[in-house]
Design an enzyme around this catalytic site. Structure first.
Site, short mmCIF file in Angstrom:
data_model
loop_
_atom_site.label_atom_id
_atom_site.label_comp_id
_atom_site.label_asym_id
_atom_site.label_seq_id
_atom_site.Cartn_x
_atom_site.Cartn_y
_atom_site.Cartn_z
CG ASP A 16 -1.99 -1.11 1.14
OD1 ASP A 16 -1.87 -1.96 0.24
OD2 ASP A 16 -2.89 -1.16 1.99
CG ASP A 58 -6.66 0.25 1.04
OD1 ASP A 58 -7.04 -0.93 1.21
OD2 ASP A 58 -6.86 1.16 1.87
CG HIS A 60 -11.00 1.31 -0.15
ND1 HIS A 60 -11.03 0.02 0.31
CD2 HIS A 60 -10.15 1.98 0.68
CE1 HIS A 60 -10.24 -0.08 1.37
NE2 HIS A 60 -9.67 1.08 1.61
CB SER A 66 -12.82 1.11 5.67
OG SER A 66 -12.36 1.78 4.52
CG HIS A 76 -8.34 5.51 2.60
ND1 HIS A 76 -9.32 5.33 3.56
CD2 HIS A 76 -7.81 4.27 2.39
CE1 HIS A 76 -9.37 4.07 3.91
NE2 HIS A 76 -8.48 3.39 3.21
CE LYS A 101 -4.17 -4.00 1.10
NZ LYS A 101 -4.95 -2.95 1.78
CD GLU A 108 -10.99 -2.30 5.75
OE1 GLU A 108 -10.81 -2.60 4.54
OE2 GLU A 108 -10.75 -1.17 6.19
CB ALA A 136 -0.38 1.72 8.27
CB CYS A 140 -2.46 -2.83 5.09
SG CYS A 140 -4.19 -2.30 4.93
C1 VGL Z 1 -4.83 0.84 5.62
C2 VGL Z 1 -6.29 1.94 7.00
C3 VGL Z 1 -7.28 1.86 6.06
C4 VGL Z 1 -3.45 0.31 5.38
C5 VGL Z 1 -5.81 0.73 4.66
O1 VGL Z 1 -3.04 0.19 4.20
O2 VGL Z 1 -2.74 0.02 6.37
N1 VGL Z 1 -5.07 1.43 6.79
N2 VGL Z 1 -7.02 1.24 4.90
ZN ZN Z 2 -8.29 1.33 3.22
#
Ligand code: VGL
Ligand code: ZN
Length: 195
Positions: A16, A58, A60, A66, A76, A101, A108, A136, A140
Site C-alpha cells: 500500500d 488499497d 476501494h 471503512s 482514501h 484489495k 474491509e 501501515a 495492512c
Molecule cells: C490501511 C487503514 C485503512 C493500510 C488501509 O493500508 O494500512 N489502513 N485502509
Molecule cells: Zn483502506
C-alpha cells in the site's frame, strides 16, 4: 547481525505505498514517504535476482465500508483516483505483480491475502519466503504478515521500510510484537544477503 538470504523462493511484497497514505494524502501515515527510498533499494536487489516483486494496493469503491460514517477512516484510495496511485518515486519494476484489495463495498480487507489470489499467485511462482515492507505497520502490513504466516509462508518484516499510523501511541510497536509472536522475523537492509 543475523543474515537472511534472498533465496530462489523469495518474493518482495510492498504493501500500500499509495499517495493517500503519504503526507498530504487523505489518510496520511506520518513520515510514510520515508519508506520509498529504502523500498527502492530492496526492489533493486530482488529485481537483479529476478525474484518477484508484488505491490498491494488499497482499491476501494467510493462507498467502502471503512469510510466514515460506516467505518473509522476518511475516504482514501478510491480505485482509479490519484490518491490510489502508487507513490511516484517508487520504482516498481516491469512485471510487478499488482494485487488490488478491499474492492468490495461491504467488506474491509486489511490483508493483501484477503479476497485476493495473492497466495495462489505466489505459490504458482514457487515462492515460500516473503519480505514485507510498506504501510501501515499497524494495519495492512500487520494483517498481511499474519495472514502470510497462517498460510504457511516464511515472513520477514523489513523494519527499515515500514511506517505506522499510531492512532494510539505504541500501536506500531505492538503490531511488530504481534508479528514476532506469530513467527515473523524482523530484518533490515544490512542483514539481507544475496546468494
Ligand atoms: C490501511 C487503514 C485503512 C493500510 C488501509 O493500508 O494500512 N489502513 N485502509
Ligand atoms: Zn483502506
Amino acid at each position: 547481525m543475523a543474515k537472511v538470504a534472498i533465496t530462489r523462493r523469495s518474493a518482495l511484497v510492498i504493501v500500500d505505498v499509495q499517495r493517500d497514505f503519504m503526507p498530504g494524502g487523505a489518510l496520511p501515515v506520518p513520515s510514510g514517504d520515508e519508506v520509498v527510498p529504502v523500498l527502492n533499494s530492496y526492489i533493486e536487489l530482488f529485481d537483479r535476482l529476478g525474484r518477484p516483486v508484488v505491490a498491494t494496493r488499497d482499491w476501494h469503491p467510493p462507498n467502502h465500508i471503512s469510510f466514515r460514517p460506516r467505518g473509522p477512516w476518511p475516504p482514501h484510495c478510491v480505485r482509479g483516483t490519484e490518491g490510489a496511485e502508487f507513490h511516484p518515486d517508487l520504482r516498481l519494476p516491469e512485471g510487478t505483480i499488482i494485487v488490488s484489495k478491499a474492492t468490495e463495498p461491504d467488506r474491509e480487507a486489511y490483508s493483501g491475502f484477503e479476497g485476493t489470489d495473492m497466495a495462489e499467485g505466489l505459490r504458482a511462482l514457487g515462492v515460500r519466503r516473503l519480505f514485507v515492507g510498506g504501510v501501515a505497520t499497524d494495519y495492512c502490513v500487520r494483517a498481511t504478515v499474519l495472514d502470510g504466516l497462517r498460510l504457511g509462508f516464511e515472513v520477514f518484516v523489513l523494519t527499515d521500510a515500514v511506517k505506522g499510523v499510531d492512532v494510539e501511541p505504541g500501536n506500531s510497536e505492538r503490531a511488530l510484537e504481534d508479528m514476532l509472536k506469530a513467527g515473523a522475523v524482523l530484518v533490515e537492509l544490512g542483514e539481507v544477503v544475496t546468494p
